[in-house]
Each structure stands twice: as C-alpha cells, then as structure tokens.
Design a protein around this motif. Structure first.
Motif, short mmCIF file in Angstrom:
data_model
loop_
_atom_site.label_atom_id
_atom_site.label_comp_id
_atom_site.label_asym_id
_atom_site.label_seq_id
_atom_site.Cartn_x
_atom_site.Cartn_y
_atom_site.Cartn_z
N ASP A 170 -24.21 49.42 -25.54
CA ASP A 170 -24.18 48.94 -26.25
C ASP A 170 -23.83 48.97 -28.09
OD1 ASP A 170 -25.46 46.51 -25.47
OD2 ASP A 170 -27.44 47.52 -25.84
N ASP A 216 -14.56 36.73 -26.72
CA ASP A 216 -15.16 37.90 -27.95
C ASP A 216 -15.87 39.28 -27.17
OD1 ASP A 216 -17.76 37.63 -27.34
OD2 ASP A 216 -17.98 35.14 -28.15
N ASP A 267 -14.85 47.42 -31.17
CA ASP A 267 -14.17 46.59 -32.25
C ASP A 267 -13.88 46.67 -34.12
OD1 ASP A 267 -13.27 43.84 -31.95
OD2 ASP A 267 -14.93 43.56 -33.00
N LEU A 291 -18.88 42.32 -23.94
CA LEU A 291 -19.92 44.21 -23.85
C LEU A 291 -20.80 43.33 -22.36
CD1 LEU A 291 -21.67 46.00 -24.38
CD2 LEU A 291 -22.92 43.97 -26.96
N SER A 292 -21.33 42.25 -22.09
CA SER A 292 -21.86 41.49 -21.59
C SER A 292 -20.70 41.76 -19.99
CB SER A 292 -21.67 40.28 -21.40
OG SER A 292 -21.80 38.99 -20.11
N ARG A 295 -21.48 45.73 -18.86
CA ARG A 295 -22.69 46.24 -19.29
C ARG A 295 -22.94 45.90 -17.55
NH1 ARG A 295 -27.14 45.47 -23.23
NH2 ARG A 295 -27.99 46.16 -21.25
N LYS A 332 -10.92 41.56 -24.30
CA LYS A 332 -9.76 40.33 -25.45
C LYS A 332 -8.97 39.85 -25.32
CE LYS A 332 -11.49 41.48 -29.64
NZ LYS A 332 -11.27 42.11 -30.45
N PRO A 377 -19.20 47.78 -30.14
CA PRO A 377 -18.76 46.87 -31.72
C PRO A 377 -18.29 47.90 -32.53
CG PRO A 377 -21.51 46.40 -30.88
CD PRO A 377 -20.81 47.65 -29.60
N GLN A 381 -18.72 40.10 -28.06
CA GLN A 381 -19.59 40.67 -27.62
C GLN A 381 -19.23 40.21 -25.78
OE1 GLN A 381 -22.74 41.02 -28.64
NE2 GLN A 381 -22.42 41.97 -30.31
N GLU A 382 -18.94 38.99 -25.75
CA GLU A 382 -18.47 39.09 -24.53
C GLU A 382 -18.22 39.78 -23.24
OE1 GLU A 382 -17.44 33.94 -24.45
OE2 GLU A 382 -15.66 35.12 -25.39
#
Length: 211
Positions: free
Chosen positions: A97, A186, A104, A191-192, A195, A180, A101, A188-189
């Motif tokens: 988390d 993107d 990125d 990152l999901s 995780r 990406k 970001p 957030q996707e």
C-alpha cells in the motif's frame, strides 16, 4: 553541554551549507532527467546542472553511484518502512500500500535505473563492462524479509527465503512493467493484483508450515 550544542549546530550548518546545496542540485537535476526517461551520465547531469564535471564527480564518482542516490531519493519513505503488526499477510499488504503509489509516481526514474542494470548486464555478458562500477539493486530483499519476519520462527530458513524470493515477483517497478504496460491496468488495479498474489503466496507458505 555547551560543546554538545556547538557540535550539533555545526552538523546542521554543514547539512545546509554550500556542499549540501551543490549535492542537492546535482541530485535533483539527475532525478529530473530520469523522470524524463533518461539514464544520464555524471557528465550529462553536470552540464544540465551548470556545475563542472570535476565537481559532479566529487559527489558522485560514477554513474552507478549517481543512479543509486536518485533511486534512494525516489524510494523515500519506503526505505524507512516499519510495521508493528505481527501478521505477515497484513505487513505485506501495508508495504504494498505504501510502495506501489510511490513507485508509480517515480516510475520513469525506476525504469531508467532498471535500464542501466540491464545495460550493464549486457556489457558484462559481452566482456565490455571493464572497470565500470556496477549498479546494484537489493533494497527489496531487506524490505520483504522484514515484511514476513513474523514467519521466521515457523518456516525453515529455506522456506522463508523462498517465500521472500517469490514475493519479490510482486513487488517493485517490474510489477508495473507487466501489469501496466502489458495488461493495461492502472496503479490501483496493479496494487490489487499484487496484494492478492502476495496473500496467496504467504498463505501457501503458512500451509506448508502446518503440514
């Protein structure tokens, strides 16, 4: 007490003095160039920063040293990451988390560093690297070992190391290259996905430990 205060004041002055400002100028110039997708040499950064090559090399004696400093600057708070959680899965999620970001945000910088690593590998394979200092990458090793530290007493060293190695596949700029650039996700996707994969790997390792 007076001596201690004087020493502290001298340290602060040195950190804000001409040498510190010159180093910061060179470092910021290098980061600007790398954020534009370049992997600049020390000479190129010196020219862009408006300082002599001799001055730039005094602070950063090689391209590898310069790029490493820029990478550390880009990583920023990631390098200081700590977690009080005793749950490895939670710790890994927290690390992702924080990291994704930031990676990125400085994606171009980290890709430029990755390019230098690959270029040096190619030169080494061809026998043309010579005495050029090698750019080393290894922060993720310590970060990932710290993330799964609660499992160190439950997993054998071999399994612990294997888990850290597997997690390195879902952590870092390479993840953005795949998710990406290839998959079109993107951040957030991405990152999901990271995780989810990290959670699956940790659960698999814990399952092995319980058998």
């Amino acid at each position: 007490m007076e001596v201690s205060r004087q020493s502290s004041e001298m340290t602060v002055t040195a950190a804000r003095g001409p040498r510190a400002r010159t180093r910061r100028l060179i470092l910021q110039t290098a980061m600007q160039l790398m954020q534009q997708g370049q992997t600049p040499s020390v000479s190129e950064v010196a020219e862009a920063a408006g300082v002599s090559r001799a001055t730039a090399y005094r602070y950063f004696p090689s391209q590898a040293a310069l790029v490493q400093a820029v990478v550390d600057e880009g990583l920023g708070p990631i390098l200081d990451w700590k977690s009080r959680s005793t749950n490895a899965e939670r710790r890994m999620a927290d690390l992702l988390d924080l990291s994704m970001p930031r990676i990125d945000e400085f994606e171009a910088t980290f890709k430029a560093a990755l390019r230098l690593s690959l270029e040096q590998w190619a030169k080494r394979q061809a026998g043309t690297l010579g005495e050029e200092p090698q750019f080393t990458r290894g922060h993720r090793i310590d970060l990932l070992r710290s993330a799964i530290a609660p499992l160190s007493g439950r997993l054998s060293k071999r399994r612990f190391d294997r888990l850290a190695q597997a997690l390195s596949l879902v952590f870092g700029v390479e993840v953005l290259v795949v998710l990406k650039d290839i998959w079109g996700l993107d951040v957030q996707e991405a990152l999901s996905v990271s995780r989810w994969a990290a959670s699956a790997l940790i659960q698999a390792a814990e399952g092995e430990a319980n058998t």
